[in-house]
Design a protein around this motif. Structure first.
Motif, PDB file in Angstrom:
ATOM      1  N   LEU A 247      43.395  46.342  43.747  1.00 26.21           N
ATOM      2  CA  LEU A 247      43.383  45.344  42.410  1.00 26.21           C
ATOM      3  C   LEU A 247      44.945  45.132  41.685  1.00 26.21           C
ATOM      4  N   ALA A 248      44.409  43.849  40.818  1.00 27.68           N
ATOM      5  CA  ALA A 248      45.751  43.747  40.901  1.00 27.68           C
ATOM      6  C   ALA A 248      45.205  43.323  39.568  1.00 27.68           C
ATOM      7  N   GLN A 249      46.196  43.101  38.337  1.00 33.71           N
ATOM      8  CA  GLN A 249      45.691  42.833  37.004  1.00 33.71           C
ATOM      9  C   GLN A 249      46.731  41.337  36.609  1.00 33.71           C
ATOM     10  N   LEU A 250      45.731  40.319  36.082  1.00 32.49           N
ATOM     11  CA  LEU A 250      47.095  38.945  35.590  1.00 32.49           C
ATOM     12  C   LEU A 250      48.030  38.907  34.942  1.00 32.49           C
ATOM     13  N   PRO A 251      48.230  38.166  34.161  1.00 35.96           N
ATOM     14  CA  PRO A 251      49.007  37.992  32.815  1.00 35.96           C
ATOM     15  C   PRO A 251      48.434  38.037  31.855  1.00 35.96           C
ATOM     16  N   ASP A 252      46.884  37.467  32.759  1.00 36.94           N
ATOM     17  CA  ASP A 252      46.394  37.740  31.048  1.00 36.94           C
ATOM     18  C   ASP A 252      45.241  38.905  30.923  1.00 36.94           C
ATOM     19  N   GLY A 253      45.174  39.760  31.439  1.00 34.80           N
ATOM     20  CA  GLY A 253      44.468  41.127  31.924  1.00 34.80           C
ATOM     21  C   GLY A 253      43.726  40.890  32.693  1.00 34.80           C
ATOM     22  N   LYS A 314      41.650  45.040  57.330  1.00 31.15           N
ATOM     23  CA  LYS A 314      41.191  45.090  55.952  1.00 31.15           C
ATOM     24  C   LYS A 314      42.256  44.780  55.615  1.00 31.15           C
ATOM     25  N   ILE A 315      42.135  44.809  54.294  1.00 31.02           N
ATOM     26  CA  ILE A 315      42.386  44.505  52.792  1.00 31.02           C
ATOM     27  C   ILE A 315      42.962  46.090  51.949  1.00 31.02           C
ATOM     28  N   SER A 316      44.372  46.456  51.986  1.00 26.42           N
ATOM     29  CA  SER A 316      44.177  47.490  51.565  1.00 26.42           C
ATOM     30  C   SER A 316      45.389  47.356  49.503  1.00 26.42           C
ATOM     31  N   SER A 317      45.856  46.271  49.668  1.00 24.70           N
ATOM     32  CA  SER A 317      46.573  45.876  48.164  1.00 24.70           C
ATOM     33  C   SER A 317      46.578  44.199  48.063  1.00 24.70           C
ATOM     34  N   VAL A 318      46.078  44.319  46.388  1.00 25.10           N
ATOM     35  CA  VAL A 318      46.963  43.068  46.142  1.00 25.10           C
ATOM     36  C   VAL A 318      47.966  42.721  44.800  1.00 25.10           C
ATOM     37  N   VAL A 319      48.550  42.039  44.860  1.00 25.00           N
ATOM     38  CA  VAL A 319      49.746  42.256  43.783  1.00 25.00           C
ATOM     39  C   VAL A 319      49.291  40.658  43.274  1.00 25.00           C
ATOM     40  N   ALA A 320      49.481  40.482  41.257  1.00 26.01           N
ATOM     41  CA  ALA A 320      50.162  39.828  40.695  1.00 26.01           C
ATOM     42  C   ALA A 320      51.777  39.203  40.526  1.00 26.01           C
ATOM     43  N   VAL A 321      51.251  37.278  41.562  1.00 25.49           N
ATOM     44  CA  VAL A 321      52.628  37.593  41.281  1.00 25.49           C
ATOM     45  C   VAL A 321      52.792  36.688  40.573  1.00 25.49           C
ATOM     46  N   GLY A 322      52.205  35.712  39.547  1.00 26.31           N
ATOM     47  CA  GLY A 322      52.214  34.499  38.323  1.00 26.31           C
ATOM     48  C   GLY A 322      51.228  34.566  37.883  1.00 26.31           C
ATOM     49  N   ARG A 323      50.329  33.800  36.842  1.00 25.50           N
ATOM     50  CA  ARG A 323      49.254  33.430  36.354  1.00 25.50           C
ATOM     51  C   ARG A 323      47.978  33.503  36.888  1.00 25.50           C
ATOM     52  N   ASP A 324      48.255  33.081  38.040  1.00 25.82           N
ATOM     53  CA  ASP A 324      46.626  32.488  38.871  1.00 25.82           C
ATOM     54  C   ASP A 324      47.101  33.057  40.642  1.00 25.82           C
ATOM     55  N   ARG A 325      48.239  33.583  40.683  1.00 22.29           N
ATOM     56  CA  ARG A 325      49.281  34.325  42.393  1.00 22.29           C
ATOM     57  C   ARG A 325      49.059  35.085  42.537  1.00 22.29           C
ATOM     58  N   LEU A 326      48.551  35.447  43.827  1.00 24.33           N
ATOM     59  CA  LEU A 326      48.159  37.006  44.469  1.00 24.33           C
ATOM     60  C   LEU A 326      49.297  36.887  45.733  1.00 24.33           C
ATOM     61  N   LEU A 327      49.328  38.550  45.591  1.00 21.38           N
ATOM     62  CA  LEU A 327      50.513  38.592  47.298  1.00 21.38           C
ATOM     63  C   LEU A 327      48.687  39.779  47.815  1.00 21.38           C
ATOM     64  N   VAL A 328      47.851  39.273  48.663  1.00 20.42           N
ATOM     65  CA  VAL A 328      47.543  39.980  49.850  1.00 20.42           C
ATOM     66  C   VAL A 328      47.849  40.410  50.769  1.00 20.42           C
ATOM     67  N   SER A 340      50.314  35.011  50.354  1.00 14.33           N
ATOM     68  CA  SER A 340      50.502  34.399  49.050  1.00 14.33           C
ATOM     69  C   SER A 340      49.214  33.862  48.507  1.00 14.33           C
ATOM     70  N   VAL A 341      48.227  33.746  47.810  1.00 11.79           N
ATOM     71  CA  VAL A 341      46.821  32.629  47.637  1.00 11.79           C
ATOM     72  C   VAL A 341      46.458  32.754  46.158  1.00 11.79           C
ATOM     73  N   ARG A 342      46.592  30.814  46.080  1.00  6.71           N
ATOM     74  CA  ARG A 342      46.411  30.508  44.486  1.00  6.71           C
ATOM     75  C   ARG A 342      44.867  30.696  44.079  1.00  6.71           C
ATOM     76  N   LEU A 343      44.468  31.053  43.149  1.00  6.18           N
ATOM     77  CA  LEU A 343      43.073  31.455  42.938  1.00  6.18           C
ATOM     78  C   LEU A 343      42.351  30.402  42.225  1.00  6.18           C
ATOM     79  N   THR A 344      41.847  29.303  42.265  1.00  7.10           N
ATOM     80  CA  THR A 344      41.410  28.170  41.882  1.00  7.10           C
ATOM     81  C   THR A 344      39.781  27.881  41.488  1.00  7.10           C
ATOM     82  N   ARG A 345      40.036  26.606  40.520  1.00  5.74           N
ATOM     83  CA  ARG A 345      38.948  27.002  40.258  1.00  5.74           C
ATOM     84  C   ARG A 345      37.735  26.477  41.066  1.00  5.74           C
TER      85      ARG A 345
END
Length: 447
Positions: A247-253, A314-328, A340-345
């Motif tokens: 579970l990660a929390q992005l800057p916009d909540g 398995k995926i055990s952790s996701v961490v927000a490192v930007g507006r739409d970017r995560l460490l998985v 590192s992944v970027r969540l795109t539309r």
């Protein structure tokens, strides 16, 4: 007399910050600092260890009378996730459902709950030198203040719960949560993910479940808190004991949840062989899932050269490192890599054919989803933790400390192992010797 023995004789009732600190202080012991490697490579800069705190003393200080026999188990399992509090060296962590294991009876595995009265808890810790200190603990409770417990929810969907020796069936509990990821919202409340539902759980600052969000069609009844069916129906096909984990929390909540393993679509065999799992974006404002993404694991022998079973990914952790970017974090029990992944539309698959369990082949069955037109998330390797000396096994929690430093926490499974030998003839734990540690890793080139 050892601190362990002292703690079992003296349990103080006075509570400060939700935990009797006099009890907790008696059980803090020092860990061992790890040596650092060369400055050009990722390296461990520090390690701190959680000391022995009897689980009965810990649990009964939070909710008196919940644990009548802890069977010699100490507090552990807090490494399901780690989230910064905003103060240097301090973190929120979350236990999982409690001590549990597996024992074969007549050739079939049974899920054991040696301390069935254990209640999952949010635990606030501080790294002080080589020691991990418990500052606060918050029990997860129902609307009426009762413990949710970590027991399986219902027959036919979850593993049947048994006593420590796998001989006595235990009652199911629809309130039960197998808590994993944790983040803290700006209003002081917490968001957790759970493996049973799988669920996204919103709890108050003092641990009371406000809402449990579950897949549409789950029809979970009998809970002592509100349940809302807001997650995609396809999640009903989660593999047993492999629900939502990161579970990660992005800057916009907004929140991003990670499904630990591929869904069992159309069956368990397909899920075990698959390397494609899913991330979901959830808007607390809308109380709805707003996007879904296909995530592709690397081959298992790339993640862990000692492993050849794809189902161990398995995926055990996701961490927000930007507006739409995560460490998985992709892992097995013995190795882990951060991508590192970027969540795109254009990668959003929510509501499409891959959310239907009638689509054939399913997303999980595709050998090459991208060539089949699935917009799989593009990823980039940040660090292979399996090559960093001093990083323990079974890392389940990752937190960003600064631009180039990560805090890692492992799940020690409360010192338990599987099998009939987990407890002695008196029903006392034969401890695995694995400790809970917080390990700092420095990445010379940052993220």
């Amino acid at each position: 007399m050892s601190p362990h023995a002292v703690g079992r004789r003296h349990v103080h009732r006075s509570v400060v910050l939700g935990v009797p600190l006099a009890v907790l202080a008696a059980f803090v012991v020092a860990g061992t600092a790890s040596a650092t490697s060369g400055p050009a490579q990722p390296h461990v800069t520090h390690t701190a260890t959680l000391g022995d705190l009897p689980l009965g003393a810990f649990s009964n200080a939070l909710l008196p009378g919940t644990v009548d026999n802890d069977r010699g188990v100490d507090l552990g399992g807090i490494g399901s996730d780690i989230y910064p509090t905003g103060r240097k060296g301090e973190y929120w962590t979350i236990t999982d459902r409690g001590p549990n294991g597996q024992i074969k009876v007549d050739g079939k595995k049974r899920r054991t709950f040696p301390v069935p009265g254990f209640d999952p808890a949010i635990v606030k810790i501080r790294v002080c030198g080589d020691t991990v200190k418990v500052l606060d603990a918050i029990p997860i409770t129902t609307s009426s203040g009762k413990p949710v417990t970590g027991l399986s929810n219902r027959a036919g969907r979850d593993e049947a719960p048994y006593s420590y020796d796998a001989q006595t069936p235990l009652a199911y509990n629809p309130n039960g949560l197998d808590t994993e990821g944790i983040v803290r919202a700006k209003d002081g409340s917490f968001w957790l993910v759970d493996e049973y539902g799988p669920s996204l759980v919103h709890v108050s600052a003092r641990g009371k479940v406000l809402t449990r969000y579950v897949p549409k069609g789950l029809n979970l009844t009998g809970t002592d808190y509100p349940v809302v069916e807001a997650l995609p129906t396809v999640l009903l096909h989660r593999k047993i004991n492999r629900g939502l984990e990161g579970l990660a929390q992005l800057p916009d909540g907004d929140l991003v949840m990670a499904l630990q393993s591929p869904l069992s679509l159309p069956d368990g065999g397909a899920g075990d062989a698959s390397r494609t799992t899913r991330l979901l974006r959830f808007s607390p404002k809308k109380r709805a899932v707003t996007a879904e993404y296909a995530y592709r694991f690397d081959p298992v022998n790339v993640v862990d050269p000692s492993e050849d079973d794809t189902s161990e990914l398995k995926i055990s952790s996701v961490v927000a490192v930007g507006r739409d970017r995560l460490l998985v974090e992709e892992r097995t029990d013995n190795a882990a890599r951060l991508q590192s992944v970027r969540l795109t539309r254009d990668a959003d698959i929510l509501g499409g054919p891959w959310d239907s369990d009638t689509t054939s082949p399913s997303l999980e069955q595709l050998d090459d989803p991208a060539s089949a037109g699935v917009p799989v998330l593009t990823k980039r390797l940040v660090v292979d933790l399996g090559t960093v000396a001093g990083v323990p096994g079974k890392i389940e929690g990752v937190a960003r400390v600064d631009h180039g430093t990560l805090a890692l926490i492992n799940d020690n499974d409360f010192g338990m192992t599987d099998g009939a030998g987990a407890f002695d003839a008196q029903g006392r734990l034969v401890d695995s010797g694995i400790e809970t540690t917080v390990t700092y890793v420095r990445l010379p080139h940052g993220f």
